[in-house]
Structures are given as C-alpha cells and as structure tokens.
Design an enzyme around this catalytic site. Structure first.
Site, PDB file in Angstrom:
ATOM      1  N   THR A 184       0.824  -1.215   0.000  1.00  0.00           N
ATOM      2  CA  THR A 184       0.000   0.000   0.000  1.00  0.00           C
ATOM      3  C   THR A 184       0.855   1.262   0.000  1.00  0.00           C
ATOM      4  OG1 THR A 184      -1.804  -1.119   1.120  1.00  0.00           O
ATOM      5  CG2 THR A 184      -1.751   1.256   1.352  1.00  0.00           C
ATOM      6  N   SER A 235       1.537  -7.443  -1.064  1.00  0.00           N
ATOM      7  CA  SER A 235       2.330  -8.461  -0.370  1.00  0.00           C
ATOM      8  C   SER A 235       1.681  -9.838  -0.345  1.00  0.00           C
ATOM      9  CB  SER A 235       2.688  -8.000   1.043  1.00  0.00           C
ATOM     10  OG  SER A 235       1.563  -8.012   1.880  1.00  0.00           O
ATOM     11  N   THR A 291       1.771  -4.529   4.254  1.00  0.00           N
ATOM     12  CA  THR A 291       1.655  -4.903   5.665  1.00  0.00           C
ATOM     13  C   THR A 291       1.005  -6.271   5.885  1.00  0.00           C
ATOM     14  OG1 THR A 291      -0.466  -3.755   5.892  1.00  0.00           O
ATOM     15  CG2 THR A 291       1.521  -2.495   6.408  1.00  0.00           C
ATOM     16  N   ASP A 292       0.282  -6.772   4.856  1.00  0.00           N
ATOM     17  CA  ASP A 292      -0.444  -8.041   5.061  1.00  0.00           C
ATOM     18  C   ASP A 292       0.477  -9.198   5.437  1.00  0.00           C
ATOM     19  OD1 ASP A 292      -2.793  -6.761   4.502  1.00  0.00           O
ATOM     20  OD2 ASP A 292      -3.036  -7.580   2.484  1.00  0.00           O
TER      21      ASP A 292
HETATM   22  N1  DAS Z   1      -1.951  -3.761   0.167  1.00  0.00           N
HETATM   23  C1  DAS Z   1      -1.690  -4.642   1.250  1.00  0.00           C
HETATM   24  C2  DAS Z   1      -0.389  -5.382   1.068  1.00  0.00           C
HETATM   25  O1  DAS Z   1       0.221  -5.247   0.035  1.00  0.00           O
HETATM   26  C3  DAS Z   1      -1.778  -4.012   2.592  1.00  0.00           C
HETATM   27  C4  DAS Z   1      -0.697  -3.014   2.917  1.00  0.00           C
HETATM   28  O2  DAS Z   1       0.327  -2.891   2.310  1.00  0.00           O
HETATM   29  O3  DAS Z   1      -0.901  -2.300   3.910  1.00  0.00           O
HETATM   30  O4  DAS Z   1       0.004  -6.090   1.937  1.00  0.00           O
END
Ligand code: DAS
Length: 328
Positions: free
Chosen positions: A12, A56, A89-90
């Site tokens: 993100t 991710s 973050t995932d």
């Molecule tokens: N878009 C998601 C990811 O790529 C969530 C994020 O990055 O916060 O993991």
C-alpha cells in the site's frame, strides 16, 4: 554520512487510487517513494533498489529468500550501515521474521509499510520510511536483528503481529511490547530481542504446509499435504497446541513417511506444551510423531521449518533434535 540501502517490494505504501479499477493499485516507483519523504537526505545517504512492486499477497518464501540474499550482499559492503525494506503490511511480519532467521550481521534491517496509500489525504508512508531510515542508520539499532518500524514504533520481527485490518497503529507485539520508538532527534530502545536464532541454508529446498486447527476437522488436509510431497507440516492448534483428535492418524501417517509435523499455537503468545494427556493434546500428538514449536505463530513457524529443513533435512526424522530447534 551513513549509507542506507532501501529495497522496495511494493505494498500500500507504493499504491495510488485508480479511478478506472476502483481501488488502490501499485503505482509508485522506488525512487519516487524516497523522493516523497521530506528530510530523508539529512538522515543518511539513501540508495534505492527496486526488488518488486507488488501487493504483499504475492510474496512467497522463495522471493523472501532471494530478498535476503540481496540484503546480506548489500550489507557486506563496509560503507553500508543498514537496510530498509518497504513491504505490504499483510505479510510483512512473515517476511520480517524470515529475514531475521537469516540475518547474521549486526547491521540493522528495518521492514516498513503503510496502512494508507500514497494518494490518500494523509498517507503514513513518508513518515514511516523516515523512521525506518532513521533506525537503520542508528548505532542503537545494531545487533537487534530485523526490526519492524511503523507509526514511530519499533518491534522485533519475531514478536510483531498485524492486529488491525486498517488502523495505522496495527502492528503490536502482544505480551512483549515494542523494543523502542523513533523520536525527532534519535531512536530510543528500552529492550533488546533475546534468543534470536540464525540459520544458513544454501537454498530454500524444503516445502512446508500450514494447517490451522478447525473444530470438527479430520486428517484430510494432512493427507493432501502429504500428496503434494511436502517435507514438513505445521499444525496451528488451539491454546497449548491442542488439536481435533481426528488429526492424530494423519500425523502418524506423516511421521511414518519421514515428514516433520510441528505443532504451533494460534494464541498470540505462549508455547504449545504437553500440559494435557487427552486425545488431540500435544502429549498425544507427540506420541503420534509430532514435535512442538515455540512462541511463533503458525505462519512464522512454517517459514522457520522451511529454513530449518532446508539446512538440515535429516531433522525431519529426528523429533527430539527438531523440537530443540523449533521450541527455542
Ligand atoms: N496492500 C496490502 C499489502 O500489500 C496491505 C498493505 O500494504 O498495507 O500487503
């Protein structure tokens, strides 16, 4: 001035809203990510290397291994003080833990992401990157392994979890708390991670599947994992590691084939243990050939088992020795 290498992988933090597709999509290059952070150049000489630009959910253990090779080779340069990895973050806590298990140098590696896209009214990415570079360049961060830096807070890779699907304060280290935080003038640590393990597999060769315990579940997912030719299976049990008793036959079949079975817990903290002696307890699973893992989540235990079996495949047939490595 210290030099910090920023590896960008996507997430993100590097996404913008796309009108036509109706949501956030990868859109920001590594160079542009760094350029959007005011004052970054006053912290360190920053060199950006674009590893990938994906959400991710596209991360895989093989990509994590390749990333780790690139990081360790960058850190071998005496001019480089530390590294920063931008990441979605995932699955951030998985990549951070994987990198931590392979990170032998004292130089800081900081994994960072953002909960809001780069086109958001108030993106958190720039401030998070600032803090991550500040931490990577800090003497105080040396010798603490791979760190997760978001929302000004610093966590140990082995203990951090994403706890909220959307809030900027999503990363926490349940039961343990953060290691420290980034303030305006310096990075402050109040504790250090203890008991880190570092492995040195030449390649990531072991396949390991993760099966979460589900009420009423039988051994079918274990048999499916065996049919896929895995070398290890992690079962994420309840509480002390207890699982539905019907899985025990599957564990026995796996053990008979020389496939390592490790029990983890879905609880946020604490270890699986043979506290109980009823069918489905860890005591029972061990009798069927499983070993217990440690405090890491099922997802992290799976990555660790892949690394351990890639380095020492013989441990799959040595439950006592495997348990010693997994539960520490
Ligand atoms: N878009 C998601 C990811 O790529 C969530 C994020 O990055 O916060 O993991």
């Amino acid at each position: 001035m210290k030099k910090v290498i920023v590896f960008t992988t996507g997430g993100t933090i590097a996404m913008k809203y796309d009108e036509a597709r109706g949501g956030l999509v990868p859109a920001v290059s590594g160079e542009d990510l760094a350029a959007a952070v005011p004052g970054l150049g006053s912290l360190a000489r920053v060199e950006v290397r674009e590893f990938s630009n994906v959400a991710s959910c596209n991360m895989s253990p093989q990509k994590m291994f390749e990333l780790s090779l690139q990081i360790e080779s960058a850190l071998a340069d005496s001019e480089v003080a530390g590294a920063v990895i931008t990441h979605g973050t995932d699955t951030l806590e998985e990549t951070a833990y994987f990198l931590d298990l392979l990170h032998g140098s004292d130089k800081p590696v900081c994994v960072v992401g953002a909960m809001r896209g780069a086109s958001d009214t108030s993106p958190d990415g720039p401030a998070n990157i600032y803090c991550a570079v500040q931490t990577a360049a800090s003497e105080n961060a040396r010798g603490k392994g791979v760190l997760v830096v978001l929302n000004n807070v610093i966590h140990a890779a082995g203990q951090v979890r994403k706890t909220h699907s959307a809030n900027c304060a999503t990363f926490e280290s349940p039961w343990w708390g953060p290691l420290g935080y980034c303030d305006q003038d310096r990075v402050i640590f109040r504790r250090a991670p203890v008991g880190r393990q570092v492995f040195h597999p030449r390649a990531l060769t072991a396949r390991v599947d993760l099966i979460p315990a589900q009420t009423g579940l039988g051994p079918e997912y274990i048999d499916f994992a065996l049919s896929r030719g895995c070398q290890g299976i992690v079962i994420e049990g309840y509480g002390r590691g207890n699982i539905p008793p019907a899985l025990e036959d599957g564990i026995a079949r796996a053990a008979a084939q020389g496939v390592a079975v490790v029990i983890a817990t879905r609880a946020f903290a604490g270890r699986p243990y043979e506290t109980y002696a009823y069918p489905g307890s860890v005591g029972d699973s061990k009798k069927h050939g499983a070993v217990r893992g440690g405090e890491a989540s099922g997802a992290k235990t799976r990555l660790k088992l892949m690394i351990v079996l890639s380095e020492r495949p013989e441990l799959a047939r040595d439950p006592a020795a495997l348990e010693k490595v997994m539960d520490s």
